[in-house]
Design an enzyme around this catalytic site. Structure first.
Site, PDB file in Angstrom:
ATOM      1  N   CYS A  47       0.844  -1.201   0.000  1.00 16.80           N
ATOM      2  CA  CYS A  47       0.000   0.000   0.000  1.00 16.80           C
ATOM      3  C   CYS A  47       0.876   1.246   0.000  1.00 16.80           C
ATOM      4  O   CYS A  47       1.907   1.303   0.654  1.00 16.80           O
ATOM      5  CB  CYS A  47      -0.975  -0.006   1.173  1.00 16.80           C
ATOM      6  N   GLU A  48       0.430   2.227  -0.754  1.00 16.77           N
ATOM      7  CA  GLU A  48       1.243   3.434  -0.900  1.00 16.77           C
ATOM      8  C   GLU A  48       1.118   4.374   0.294  1.00 16.77           C
ATOM      9  O   GLU A  48       1.888   5.311   0.422  1.00 16.77           O
ATOM     10  CB  GLU A  48       0.895   4.169  -2.198  1.00 16.77           C
ATOM     11  N   HIS A  49       0.161   4.123   1.164  1.00 11.33           N
ATOM     12  CA  HIS A  49       0.011   5.004   2.325  1.00 11.33           C
ATOM     13  C   HIS A  49       0.939   4.620   3.466  1.00 11.33           C
ATOM     14  O   HIS A  49       1.404   5.472   4.201  1.00 11.33           O
ATOM     15  CB  HIS A  49      -1.446   4.988   2.820  1.00 11.33           C
ATOM     16  N   HIS A  50       1.185   3.318   3.619  1.00 16.81           N
ATOM     17  CA  HIS A  50       1.986   2.860   4.760  1.00 16.81           C
ATOM     18  C   HIS A  50       3.170   1.999   4.367  1.00 16.81           C
ATOM     19  O   HIS A  50       3.935   1.563   5.221  1.00 16.81           O
ATOM     20  CB  HIS A  50       1.087   2.066   5.722  1.00 16.81           C
ATOM     21  N   GLN A  61      -5.545  -0.361  -3.800  1.00 10.19           N
ATOM     22  CA  GLN A  61      -6.229  -1.497  -4.430  1.00 10.19           C
ATOM     23  C   GLN A  61      -7.142  -1.048  -5.568  1.00 10.19           C
ATOM     24  O   GLN A  61      -7.270  -1.733  -6.588  1.00 10.19           O
ATOM     25  CB  GLN A  61      -7.010  -2.258  -3.355  1.00 10.19           C
ATOM     26  N   HIS A 104      -5.404  -6.014   4.100  1.00 10.75           N
ATOM     27  CA  HIS A 104      -4.360  -4.990   4.174  1.00 10.75           C
ATOM     28  C   HIS A 104      -3.709  -5.017   5.543  1.00 10.75           C
ATOM     29  O   HIS A 104      -4.379  -4.815   6.557  1.00 10.75           O
ATOM     30  CB  HIS A 104      -4.976  -3.607   3.926  1.00 10.75           C
ATOM     31  N   CYS A 108      -1.874  -2.884   6.844  1.00  7.87           N
ATOM     32  CA  CYS A 108      -1.958  -1.591   7.537  1.00  7.87           C
ATOM     33  C   CYS A 108      -3.255  -1.477   8.340  1.00  7.87           C
ATOM     34  O   CYS A 108      -3.322  -0.735   9.315  1.00  7.87           O
ATOM     35  CB  CYS A 108      -1.811  -0.425   6.564  1.00  7.87           C
TER      36      CYS A 108
HETATM   37 ZN    ZN Z   1      -2.130   1.321   4.022  1.00  8.12          ZN
END
Ligand code: ZN
Length: 185
Positions: free
Chosen positions: A74-77, A115, A143, A145
């Site tokens: 995931c690009e956020h975490h 996703q 996920h 995260c």
């Molecule tokens: Zn994430």
């Protein structure tokens, strides 16, 4: 990707999280992480167009590939998400081998992703490669995260879908696809 530079950054990171990068167990870790990243993010340097082979076919029924494994980050975490991808399409004249469908998923999954975008990119790629009458892609992932931190929802599976062409325009086609992958509309 410059492995040496990434390894040096990982060493810095280890210090920042309170570790001692010189201790026995961590000595080789920066290099390992760098090599692992090189693989996990190899999608940036791959062009799916180059690895897809299509062949001519008179088939005009729905073609389904179920349960293609997905592993992405995931690009956020920068934490993994993983699960399964189901692809369906109605060929006009061109079809793709199942292994190539899996390769398309890999190329887009081996990048920092969300996703929703991964799902849309796979659908678009199949459409572009085959000129299909319609394409449907459903991805179901867990996920880390969400599971390890934040809301700590251990069992929640996120489902995303992307439908193009007749899969978008015709409810009956979409329904057939969802039935074939074992989902109710
Ligand atoms: Zn994430």
């Amino acid at each position: 990707m410059n492995e040496e530079r990434v390894a040096a950054l990982v060493e810095e990171l280890l210090k920042e999280i309170g570790e001692d990068p010189s201790r026995e167990g961590l000595k080789l870790t920066p290099g390992r992480v760098a090599r692992s990243f090189k693989f996990l993010f190899s999608g940036y340097t791959q062009d799916p167009k180059e690895l897809i082979t299509v062949f001519e076919s008179e088939a005009n029924n729905m073609i389904i590939a179920r349960d293609i494994e997905v592993f992405s980050m995931c690009e956020h975490h920068m934490l993994p998400f993983f699960g399964r991808c189901h692809i369906g399409y109605i060929a006009k004249k061109k079809v793709i081998g199942v292994s190539k469908l899996a390769r398309i998923v890999d190329v887009y999954a081996r990048r920092l992703q969300i996703q929703e975008r991964l799902t849309a990119q796979v659908a678009r790629e199949v459409m572009d490669a085959t000129g299909a009458e319609g394409v449907g892609v459903v991805i179901e992932c867990r996920h880390l995260c969400m599971m390890m931190r934040g809301v700590q929802k251990q069992n929640s599976v996120m489902t995303t879908s992307s439908v193009l062409g007749s899969f978008h325009d015709e409810a009956a086609t979409r329904m057939e696809f969802l039935n074939l992958i074992g989902r109710q509309a």
